[in-house]
Scaffold this motif. Structure first.
Motif, PDB file in Angstrom:
ATOM      1  N   ILE A   1       0.816  -1.130  -0.073  1.00 33.61           N
ATOM      2  CA  ILE A   1      -0.098  -0.036   0.150  1.00 33.61           C
ATOM      3  C   ILE A   1       0.986   1.117  -0.066  1.00 33.61           C
ATOM      4  N   SER A   2       0.813   2.252  -0.889  1.00 35.74           N
ATOM      5  CA  SER A   2       1.313   3.457  -1.078  1.00 35.74           C
ATOM      6  C   SER A   2       1.291   4.297   0.272  1.00 35.74           C
ATOM      7  N   ASP A   3       2.148   5.022   0.602  1.00 38.94           N
ATOM      8  CA  ASP A   3       2.277   6.057   1.812  1.00 38.94           C
ATOM      9  C   ASP A   3       1.038   6.776   1.952  1.00 38.94           C
ATOM     10  N   ASP A   4       0.332   7.253   0.722  1.00 39.33           N
ATOM     11  CA  ASP A   4      -0.636   7.998   0.814  1.00 39.33           C
ATOM     12  C   ASP A   4      -2.037   7.385   0.855  1.00 39.33           C
ATOM     13  N   GLY A   5      -1.883   6.234   0.848  1.00 34.53           N
ATOM     14  CA  GLY A   5      -2.972   5.183   1.072  1.00 34.53           C
ATOM     15  C   GLY A   5      -3.947   5.005  -0.001  1.00 34.53           C
ATOM     16  N   THR A   6      -3.282   5.242  -1.186  1.00 40.54           N
ATOM     17  CA  THR A   6      -4.350   5.470  -2.520  1.00 40.54           C
ATOM     18  C   THR A   6      -3.914   4.360  -3.547  1.00 40.54           C
TER      19      THR A   6
ATOM     20  N   VAL B   1      -2.954  -3.580  -9.721  1.00 43.74           N
ATOM     21  CA  VAL B   1      -2.920  -2.259  -9.302  1.00 43.74           C
ATOM     22  C   VAL B   1      -4.063  -1.564  -9.162  1.00 43.74           C
ATOM     23  N   PHE B   2      -4.489  -1.379  -7.966  1.00 45.31           N
ATOM     24  CA  PHE B   2      -5.780  -0.525  -7.943  1.00 45.31           C
ATOM     25  C   PHE B   2      -5.361   0.977  -7.408  1.00 45.31           C
ATOM     26  N   LYS B   3      -5.770   1.873  -8.088  1.00 44.45           N
ATOM     27  CA  LYS B   3      -5.594   3.386  -7.686  1.00 44.45           C
ATOM     28  C   LYS B   3      -7.006   3.877  -7.223  1.00 44.45           C
ATOM     29  N   LEU B   4      -6.887   4.376  -6.213  1.00 45.88           N
ATOM     30  CA  LEU B   4      -8.092   4.890  -5.430  1.00 45.88           C
ATOM     31  C   LEU B   4      -8.233   6.360  -5.790  1.00 45.88           C
ATOM     32  N   LYS B   5      -9.282   7.036  -5.730  1.00 46.53           N
ATOM     33  CA  LYS B   5      -9.883   8.365  -5.617  1.00 46.53           C
ATOM     34  C   LYS B   5      -9.066   9.081  -4.600  1.00 46.53           C
ATOM     35  N   GLU B   6      -9.440   8.374  -3.302  1.00 42.31           N
ATOM     36  CA  GLU B   6      -8.898   8.945  -2.054  1.00 42.31           C
ATOM     37  C   GLU B   6      -8.676   7.830  -1.124  1.00 42.31           C
ATOM     38  N   PRO B   7      -7.832   7.902   0.069  1.00 39.18           N
ATOM     39  CA  PRO B   7      -7.797   6.865   0.884  1.00 39.18           C
ATOM     40  C   PRO B   7      -9.082   6.159   1.533  1.00 39.18           C
TER      41      PRO B   7
ATOM     42  N   GLU C   1     -18.795  10.044   5.230  1.00 40.79           N
ATOM     43  CA  GLU C   1     -18.016  10.072   4.139  1.00 40.79           C
ATOM     44  C   GLU C   1     -16.594  10.591   4.740  1.00 40.79           C
ATOM     45  N   THR C   2     -16.327  11.090   5.680  1.00 44.68           N
ATOM     46  CA  THR C   2     -15.066  11.588   6.449  1.00 44.68           C
ATOM     47  C   THR C   2     -14.609  10.335   6.913  1.00 44.68           C
ATOM     48  N   ALA C   3     -15.210   9.294   7.514  1.00 42.82           N
ATOM     49  CA  ALA C   3     -14.957   8.265   8.550  1.00 42.82           C
ATOM     50  C   ALA C   3     -14.210   7.225   7.385  1.00 42.82           C
ATOM     51  N   ARG C   4     -14.923   7.186   6.422  1.00 48.15           N
ATOM     52  CA  ARG C   4     -14.489   5.851   5.178  1.00 48.15           C
ATOM     53  C   ARG C   4     -13.149   6.468   4.557  1.00 48.15           C
ATOM     54  N   SER C   5     -12.782   7.747   4.695  1.00 47.46           N
ATOM     55  CA  SER C   5     -11.503   8.092   3.842  1.00 47.46           C
ATOM     56  C   SER C   5     -10.291   8.567   4.999  1.00 47.46           C
TER      57      SER C   5
ATOM     58  N   SER D   1     -21.848  -3.047  -5.869  1.00 49.06           N
ATOM     59  CA  SER D   1     -20.734  -2.550  -6.675  1.00 49.06           C
ATOM     60  C   SER D   1     -20.048  -1.272  -5.737  1.00 49.06           C
ATOM     61  N   PHE D   2     -20.912  -0.374  -5.194  1.00 49.66           N
ATOM     62  CA  PHE D   2     -20.214   0.740  -4.527  1.00 49.66           C
ATOM     63  C   PHE D   2     -19.427   0.406  -3.187  1.00 49.66           C
ATOM     64  N   PHE D   3     -19.368  -0.768  -2.945  1.00 47.97           N
ATOM     65  CA  PHE D   3     -18.108  -1.215  -1.991  1.00 47.97           C
ATOM     66  C   PHE D   3     -16.723  -0.869  -2.545  1.00 47.97           C
ATOM     67  N   PHE D   4     -16.757  -0.639  -4.231  1.00 49.53           N
ATOM     68  CA  PHE D   4     -15.601  -0.554  -4.716  1.00 49.53           C
ATOM     69  C   PHE D   4     -15.787   0.708  -5.390  1.00 49.53           C
ATOM     70  N   SER D   5     -16.698   1.859  -4.945  1.00 47.40           N
ATOM     71  CA  SER D   5     -16.718   3.264  -5.782  1.00 47.40           C
ATOM     72  C   SER D   5     -15.372   3.942  -5.514  1.00 47.40           C
ATOM     73  N   ALA D   6     -14.679   3.824  -4.532  1.00 51.60           N
ATOM     74  CA  ALA D   6     -13.439   4.347  -4.214  1.00 51.60           C
ATOM     75  C   ALA D   6     -12.333   4.312  -5.319  1.00 51.60           C
ATOM     76  N   ILE D   7     -12.603   3.234  -6.280  1.00 52.15           N
ATOM     77  CA  ILE D   7     -11.629   2.717  -7.037  1.00 52.15           C
ATOM     78  C   ILE D   7     -11.527   3.749  -8.122  1.00 52.15           C
ATOM     79  N   ASP D   8     -10.576   4.305  -8.550  1.00 58.51           N
ATOM     80  CA  ASP D   8     -10.216   5.230  -9.626  1.00 58.51           C
ATOM     81  C   ASP D   8      -9.975   4.380 -11.072  1.00 58.51           C
ATOM     82  N   SER D   9      -8.893   3.593 -10.855  1.00 58.52           N
ATOM     83  CA  SER D   9      -8.507   2.713 -11.906  1.00 58.52           C
ATOM     84  C   SER D   9      -7.832   1.208 -11.529  1.00 58.52           C
ATOM     85  N   VAL D  10      -8.033   0.117 -12.501  1.00 62.99           N
ATOM     86  CA  VAL D  10      -7.435  -0.992 -12.178  1.00 62.99           C
ATOM     87  C   VAL D  10      -6.389  -1.233 -13.031  1.00 62.99           C
ATOM     88  N   THR D  11      -5.318  -1.699 -12.826  1.00 71.94           N
ATOM     89  CA  THR D  11      -4.118  -1.876 -14.110  1.00 71.94           C
ATOM     90  C   THR D  11      -3.578  -3.288 -13.624  1.00 71.94           C
TER      91      THR D  11
END
Length: 518
Positions: free
Chosen positions: A81-86, A150-156, A455-459, A132-142
């Motif tokens: 997991i990256s240092d920024d959690g994304t 690799v999963f890139k998230l929109k935010e932690p 919203e704040t708690a999940r990020s 599917s919105f269990f995974f709504s934080a996903i920005d991209s899958v590579t």
């Protein structure tokens, strides 16, 4: 493999014929389920009843460690997991194949998530995918290479790994989806310890041992899941030897099995909530005072002690105490106070109001829903509310409740068993979780402060900060009373003495890989 399929099918056929003294064959486990599954596509279903089958046919990248809700490796042998959690990078196990023979690759994993999340994906129309919105934080899958995804998230997003371990994160065969399209749920292919063999509607789902399972073949030759909606019939089948394992033992039958050496009772605490969804959009329950009155009017202690016979505890709010770090211990359950309930109803101008109440015949975690509904109806009658009950089979019930109660009903029974304190409130209490937006907020509750806290708690990746936010949310929801908070259940099951190495999981799933049967 044909031998395994044949043994399972033969056993199920004999049992379906209703032989009173039927004994199940060795190596074939017969499970009494509470209802017919809706689908065997893990991305398309929401009920624990279905999950209990699916967790034995599929694997996820990660899974819950035995006896816990902690995450451990599964199809992914490691991750960073990256240092920024994304950014989450997963390394897949070598040599794993789906039951149809196609290989597990990073591209296959990418296919799974894009199928759910990308409306332009060629197989997105094989849904809908309600969680599917269990995974709504996903920005991209590579797919970085054949074994690295690799999963890139929109935010932690703190619940990400836990959600990957949930059935919505199970990995299906892209080849099978491509072959069967919308019918994939009838032709499932995963990488799990058991392969799909047969589904005879309203009779049985048969799965057979996967001799090529990456973690080693299971002990059982096959498992037959039988839908037996009526609880008394399930009990009779267990006592006659027609089934080997029964989930959700009716409260009045627990002592019968506990006192008999021919059976073993199993119990396991977990995050469960039994509640009433209240229609906060229209009718009498749109008034907070009436919703609070319903909470005061219901004798929850009597329900737990008499109907559920001590197999549950009275619930205080939307977050089960099994989530110890996030549960607000300062909240007390609404006390039984019919006089206060009457006063609130009078004050709101709804004395003698008529309410429609949806009750289910059974379903995942619903315990004893018909007697529960009748007792609640009687309690509400004592405070002047005239309640008409409409009872439905579980999948029909979900088809009425999940699209929302507007124009149909004022109240509906419901139970949730979840993996994270984020899950239930995020899916069922946010303004953006109304049914027309893809969520499960069937009572249309809306409070901007609750939305903001969730919203704040999940990020947040700080558990102490998350706990503080969840506790604030619980206090507001307790006061607003969008639900009637009834009970937190300790799940149970019973097995015959021939069954070994079985244990219940806090996740409420059935994990049968290591189960034996003499």
């Amino acid at each position: 493999m044909k031998k395994a399929f044949y043994a399972a099918a033969l056993a199920a056929g004999v049992l379906a014929a209703g032989a009173a003294e039927a004994q199940t064959p060795p190596g074939v486990l017969i499970v009494g389920q509470i209802a017919e599954p809706k689908s065997l596509d893990p991305h398309a279903v929401t009920a624990v009843n279905d999950f209990r089958i699916l967790m034995n046919v599929y694997d996820g990248l990660v899974r819950y460690k035995d006896g816990t809700l902690e995450v451990e490796p599964a199809l992914a042998e490691s991750w960073t997991i990256s240092d920024d959690g994304t950014t989450y990078s997963f390394e897949l196990r070598d040599g794993v194949r789906f039951h149809d023979g196609s290989p597990l690759t990073a591209e296959a994993v990418k296919f799974n998530f894009e199928r759910m999340l990308d409306e332009n994906h060629p197989f997105h129309d094989t849904g809908p995918f309600p969680l599917s919105f269990f995974f709504s934080a996903i920005d991209s899958v590579t797919a970085e290479d054949e074994d690295t995804v690799v999963f890139k998230l929109k935010e932690p997003y703190a619940p990400f790994l836990s959600n990957l371990a949930y059935p919505t994160g199970l990995i299906v065969s892209p080849a099978a989806v491509e072959e069967y399209g919308k019918d994939f749920g009838r032709h499932p292919s995963g990488t799990g310890p058991f392969r799909f063999a047969e589904w005879e509607s309203n009779a049985k789902v048969v799965v057979a041992r996967n001799d090529d399972y990456w973690e080693g073949a299971p002990s059982l030759e096959a498992v037959v899941f039988r839908p037996i909606t009526d609880a008394n019939t399930r009990v009779a089948e267990m006592l006659s030897g027609g089934i080997d394992l029964m989930v959700e033992v009716p409260p009045d039958s627990v002592a019968t099995f506990a006192d008999d050496a021919a059976y073993q009772m199993h119990e396991q605490a977990g995050p469960h909530l039994w509640f009433l969804i209240l229609n906060a959009k229209e009718g009498p329950l749109a008034d907070k005072k009436v919703r609070q009155a319903v909470n005061y009017a219901i004798n929850k202690k009597a329900l737990v002690e008499n109907v559920l016979q001590g197999t549950a505890e009275v619930a205080a709010g939307p977050t089960p105490p099994a989530f110890a770090w996030a549960h607000n211990d300062e909240l007390d359950p609404y006390p039984y106070d019919p006089e206060k309930a009457k006063a609130l109803i009078e004050e709101a101008g709804h004395a003698g109001a008529e309410l429609t109440f949806y009750v289910t015949e059974g379903g995942s975690g619903m315990l004893d829903p018909v007697p529960m509904g009748a007792a609640i109806q009687a309690d509400l009658a004592k405070v002047g509310l005239k309640v008409e009950i409409e009872t439905y089979e579980w999948n029909t019930f979900l088809g009425k409740v999940n699209p929302g109660l507007e124009g149909k009903a004022d109240m509906a029974e419901m139970a949730w068993m979840t993996n994270d304190p984020d899950t239930l409130p995020y899916l069922a209490l946010r303004s953006d979780a109304f049914p027309d937006k893809g969520g499960f907020n069937s009572g249309y509750y809306s409070n901007p402060e609750v939305d903001k806290l969730l919203e704040t708690a999940r990020s947040s990746t700080d558990q102490d900060e998350r706990a503080k936010l969840y506790k604030e949310m619980q206090a507001i929801v307790h006061e607003d009373a969008p639900w009637a908070f009834i009970a937190n259940w300790k799940q149970n099951a019973v097995t015959s003495a021939a069954v070994g190495d079985f244990s219940l999981q806090p996740s409420f799933f059935l994990i049968l890989k290591d189960v034996t049967k003499g």
